[in-house]
Design a protein around this motif. Structure first.
Motif, PDB file in Angstrom:
ATOM      1  N   VAL A 185       0.836  -1.199   0.000  1.00  0.00           N
ATOM      2  CA  VAL A 185       0.000   0.000   0.000  1.00  0.00           C
ATOM      3  C   VAL A 185       0.873   1.251   0.000  1.00  0.00           C
ATOM      4  O   VAL A 185       0.600   2.216  -0.727  1.00  0.00           O
ATOM      5  N   ALA A 186       1.930   1.231   0.802  1.00  0.00           N
ATOM      6  CA  ALA A 186       2.831   2.382   0.865  1.00  0.00           C
ATOM      7  C   ALA A 186       3.456   2.655  -0.502  1.00  0.00           C
ATOM      8  O   ALA A 186       3.584   3.814  -0.930  1.00  0.00           O
ATOM      9  N   LEU A 235       0.813   4.233  -2.824  1.00  0.00           N
ATOM     10  CA  LEU A 235       0.538   5.624  -2.472  1.00  0.00           C
ATOM     11  C   LEU A 235       1.701   6.541  -2.839  1.00  0.00           C
ATOM     12  O   LEU A 235       1.495   7.655  -3.319  1.00  0.00           O
ATOM     13  N   THR A 236       2.922   6.064  -2.623  1.00  0.00           N
ATOM     14  CA  THR A 236       4.108   6.873  -2.930  1.00  0.00           C
ATOM     15  C   THR A 236       4.191   7.188  -4.415  1.00  0.00           C
ATOM     16  O   THR A 236       4.661   8.262  -4.810  1.00  0.00           O
ATOM     17  N   HIS A 286       1.805   7.839  -6.370  1.00  0.00           N
ATOM     18  CA  HIS A 286       0.704   8.694  -6.836  1.00  0.00           C
ATOM     19  C   HIS A 286       1.044  10.153  -6.580  1.00  0.00           C
ATOM     20  O   HIS A 286       1.407  10.523  -5.452  1.00  0.00           O
ATOM     21  N   LEU A 321       0.580  12.615  -3.134  1.00  0.00           N
ATOM     22  CA  LEU A 321       0.511  11.851  -1.896  1.00  0.00           C
ATOM     23  C   LEU A 321       1.915  11.564  -1.372  1.00  0.00           C
ATOM     24  O   LEU A 321       2.826  11.273  -2.143  1.00  0.00           O
ATOM     25  N   GLU A 322       2.077  11.653  -0.089  1.00  0.00           N
ATOM     26  CA  GLU A 322       3.361  11.368   0.550  1.00  0.00           C
ATOM     27  C   GLU A 322       3.124  10.482   1.769  1.00  0.00           C
ATOM     28  O   GLU A 322       2.302  10.805   2.625  1.00  0.00           O
ATOM     29  N   VAL A 323       3.821   9.364   1.833  1.00  0.00           N
ATOM     30  CA  VAL A 323       3.731   8.470   2.982  1.00  0.00           C
ATOM     31  C   VAL A 323       4.733   8.945   4.028  1.00  0.00           C
ATOM     32  O   VAL A 323       5.937   8.987   3.777  1.00  0.00           O
ATOM     33  N   PRO A 331      -6.667   0.125  -6.709  1.00  0.00           N
ATOM     34  CA  PRO A 331      -5.948   1.356  -6.377  1.00  0.00           C
ATOM     35  C   PRO A 331      -6.659   2.635  -6.807  1.00  0.00           C
ATOM     36  O   PRO A 331      -6.657   3.622  -6.071  1.00  0.00           O
ATOM     37  N   LEU A 366      -9.185   3.522  -4.345  1.00  0.00           N
ATOM     38  CA  LEU A 366      -8.550   4.016  -3.125  1.00  0.00           C
ATOM     39  C   LEU A 366      -8.165   5.484  -3.281  1.00  0.00           C
ATOM     40  O   LEU A 366      -8.416   6.301  -2.386  1.00  0.00           O
ATOM     41  N   PHE A 367      -7.586   5.834  -4.423  1.00  0.00           N
ATOM     42  CA  PHE A 367      -7.226   7.236  -4.660  1.00  0.00           C
ATOM     43  C   PHE A 367      -8.457   8.128  -4.652  1.00  0.00           C
ATOM     44  O   PHE A 367      -8.430   9.238  -4.101  1.00  0.00           O
ATOM     45  N   LEU A 403      -9.506   8.662  -1.086  1.00  0.00           N
ATOM     46  CA  LEU A 403      -8.588   9.565  -0.386  1.00  0.00           C
ATOM     47  C   LEU A 403      -8.855  11.015  -0.781  1.00  0.00           C
ATOM     48  O   LEU A 403      -8.804  11.914   0.068  1.00  0.00           O
TER      49      LEU A 403
END
Length: 215
Positions: free
Chosen positions: A11-12, A15-16, A18, A21-23, A102, A105-106, A109
């Motif tokens: 998942v990290a 997200l990274t 995209h 977005l910042e993890v 994904p 999910l985006f 978010l």
């Protein structure tokens, strides 16, 4: 925040990759999630439910008490209604199942970033159905009621239908920023944390028409 390392790292990584977005942190249990929230002050957290030591449900309640601005989305395999209702009661902004893709999910978010709910229509229907049951005991969301204005009730009706801020603005012919102001006032008056709680409270108390009943 997930105790399964492979899933968490996956998942990290998604997200990274995209833009926008910042993890800023990861955790393997609820206790670590609370500490990471304190250290990083994230905008949004993804939280599993079943984790060792301190569950995601317990962590949500603790984080929202201490850092109410942090938005938390449950990301879980659990379709148990008790988990769903407890998560929302504790202040979760959304409830998603791990089998989503994904892109979805985006999208969720982005919705949470606009102070909307990250919740599928099916999950919202289950929540509203629970609060329509007759002879149901007092709801743990129970706040002291303050009178809403007619326009706030209009906005609340749209929230109960699952409408986004943009859709509410278009339906009521008002600016999207005005919708946000009305929503903030509604939550303040009802002493609730998010629009999911507002929708369930409104339907149960009869403040709005039940969106799932024929007119």
């Amino acid at each position: 925040m997930d105790d399964h390392v492979l899933f968490r790292k996956g998942v990290a990584s998604i997200l990274t990759g995209h833009p926008g977005l910042e993890v800023v942190g990861e955790a393997s249990n609820g206790f670590e999630a609370i500490e990471r929230a304190r250290d990083t002050m994230p905008d949004v957290m993804l939280m599993d439910i079943h984790m060792p030591g301190c569950s995601g449900l317990e962590a949500v309640a603790a984080i929202k008490r201490e850092m109410p601005h942090v938005k938390i989305i449950m990301l879980t395999v659990s379709e148990d209604e008790d988990d769903l209702f407890t998560a929302i009661k504790n202040g979760a902004q959304g409830y998603l199942l791990k089998n989503l893709n994904p892109d979805d999910l985006f999208t969720m978010l982005e919705a949470v970033g606009r102070n909307e709910a990250a919740l599928s229509p099916a999950m919202m229907a289950r929540i509203l159905n629970e609060f329509r049951q007759p002879d149901r005991p007092a709801d743990p969301f129970e706040p002291p009621r303050e009178q809403l204005t007619p326009r706030e009730l209009d906005v609340l009706q749209q929230v109960a239908k699952g409408a986004t801020n943009k859709q509410i603005a278009e339906t009521l012919f008002i600016a999207e920023n005005t919708v946000k102001i009305h929503l903030r006032n509604i939550l303040d008056k009802l002493h609730l944390q998010n629009r999911i709680q507002a929708a369930t409270y409104a339907v149960r108390e009869g403040l709005v028409k039940d969106p799932n009943k024929a007119t």
